[in-house]
Design a protein around this motif. Structure first.
Motif, PDB file in Angstrom:
ATOM      1  N   GLY A  39       2.350 -13.980  25.831  1.00 49.45           N
ATOM      2  CA  GLY A  39       2.169 -13.081  24.693  1.00 49.45           C
ATOM      3  C   GLY A  39       2.354 -13.791  23.362  1.00 49.45           C
ATOM      4  O   GLY A  39       1.595 -13.565  22.413  1.00 49.45           O
ATOM      5  N   LEU A  40       3.353 -14.653  23.270  1.00 48.44           N
ATOM      6  CA  LEU A  40       3.582 -15.386  22.027  1.00 48.44           C
ATOM      7  C   LEU A  40       2.469 -16.399  21.759  1.00 48.44           C
ATOM      8  O   LEU A  40       2.065 -16.602  20.609  1.00 48.44           O
ATOM      9  N   PHE A  43      -0.284 -14.431  20.413  1.00 45.00           N
ATOM     10  CA  PHE A  43       0.056 -14.050  19.041  1.00 45.00           C
ATOM     11  C   PHE A  43      -0.272 -15.181  18.072  1.00 45.00           C
ATOM     12  O   PHE A  43      -0.908 -14.962  17.032  1.00 45.00           O
ATOM     13  N   VAL A  44       0.144 -16.398  18.403  1.00 47.73           N
ATOM     14  CA  VAL A  44      -0.109 -17.533  17.517  1.00 47.73           C
ATOM     15  C   VAL A  44      -1.609 -17.768  17.381  1.00 47.73           C
ATOM     16  O   VAL A  44      -2.117 -17.998  16.279  1.00 47.73           O
ATOM     17  N   ARG A  45      -2.313 -17.700  18.518  1.00 49.06           N
ATOM     18  CA  ARG A  45      -3.768 -17.900  18.488  1.00 49.06           C
ATOM     19  C   ARG A  45      -4.433 -16.890  17.560  1.00 49.06           C
ATOM     20  O   ARG A  45      -5.264 -17.239  16.719  1.00 49.06           O
ATOM     21  N   TYR A  46      -4.100 -15.609  17.717  1.00 49.48           N
ATOM     22  CA  TYR A  46      -4.725 -14.585  16.886  1.00 49.48           C
ATOM     23  C   TYR A  46      -4.225 -14.619  15.452  1.00 49.48           C
ATOM     24  O   TYR A  46      -4.975 -14.287  14.530  1.00 49.48           O
ATOM     25  N   ALA A  47      -2.996 -15.016  15.230  1.00 51.17           N
ATOM     26  CA  ALA A  47      -2.495 -15.142  13.858  1.00 51.17           C
ATOM     27  C   ALA A  47      -3.302 -16.194  13.108  1.00 51.17           C
ATOM     28  O   ALA A  47      -3.728 -15.973  11.965  1.00 51.17           O
ATOM     29  N   VAL A  48      -3.558 -17.333  13.757  1.00 50.23           N
ATOM     30  CA  VAL A  48      -4.370 -18.382  13.135  1.00 50.23           C
ATOM     31  C   VAL A  48      -5.791 -17.873  12.900  1.00 50.23           C
ATOM     32  O   VAL A  48      -6.370 -18.100  11.832  1.00 50.23           O
TER      33      VAL A  48
END
Length: 172
Positions: A39-40, A43-48
């Motif tokens: 999940g994290l 999250f990082v992938r989609y945040a970028v």
């Protein structure tokens, strides 16, 4: 400030994540840890992706002259703007994280609401970036029928939005 970040939707999702984490932890702690890492990472992938998409939308706003957007996609463009918006939406590739900031940027530059409605609708129905995947998964015949049968829908959605904007009491 915090009330804008931690609204009821955000708090609901946070509570659901905590509850599900506890349930999975009780079942198997290693699964809970593995799922949290997955999940994290997501999250990082989609945040970028989201940050990059918003930067691209901002750069496009700087590169495309505002008067060009206003004249071809603005309120005075009428049906022509709705038609062009449909074409732009259908030719816009990418996920919602990429496409929606782009559409929002064009609207902030002066595109009308009906034109932007047509863009978003066309992107959702027959985005050029999605058609090859749809054909591979659903079959070429289905994809052709879906695209042809829904071709007019973004234009109709733009016209309905145009009509709704003329109603003085609507969304005031």
């Amino acid at each position: 400030m915090l009330s804008k970040i931690f609204d009821s939707t955000t708090l609901g999702f946070m509570a659901a994540a905590i509850i599900l984490f506890i349930i999975v932890w009780i079942k198997d702690a290693s699964l809970a840890v593995s799922a949290s890492k997955d999940g994290l990472t997501l999250f990082v992938r989609y945040a970028v992706l989201i940050i990059s998409s918003m930067l691209i939308a901002a750069y496009i706003q700087v590169l495309i002259p505002k008067d060009l957007i206003t004249s071809y996609l603005g309120g005075a463009s009428g049906f022509k703007g709705i038609f062009l918006g449909s074409l732009i939406g259908g030719l816009t590739p990418g996920s919602p994280y990429a496409a929606l900031p782009f559409f929002a940027g064009i609207m902030r530059m002066g595109a009308s609401v009906p034109t932007t409605v047509a863009m978003v609708c066309a992107w959702g129905l027959w985005s050029i970036g999605r058609i090859p995947l749809e054909a591979a998964v659903m079959g070429a015949k289905f994809t052709m029928i879906q695209v042809i049968s829904s071709f007019i829908l973004p234009i109709l959605a733009g016209l309905v939005a145009w009509f709704l904007e003329t109603i003085p009491w609507f969304m005031t």
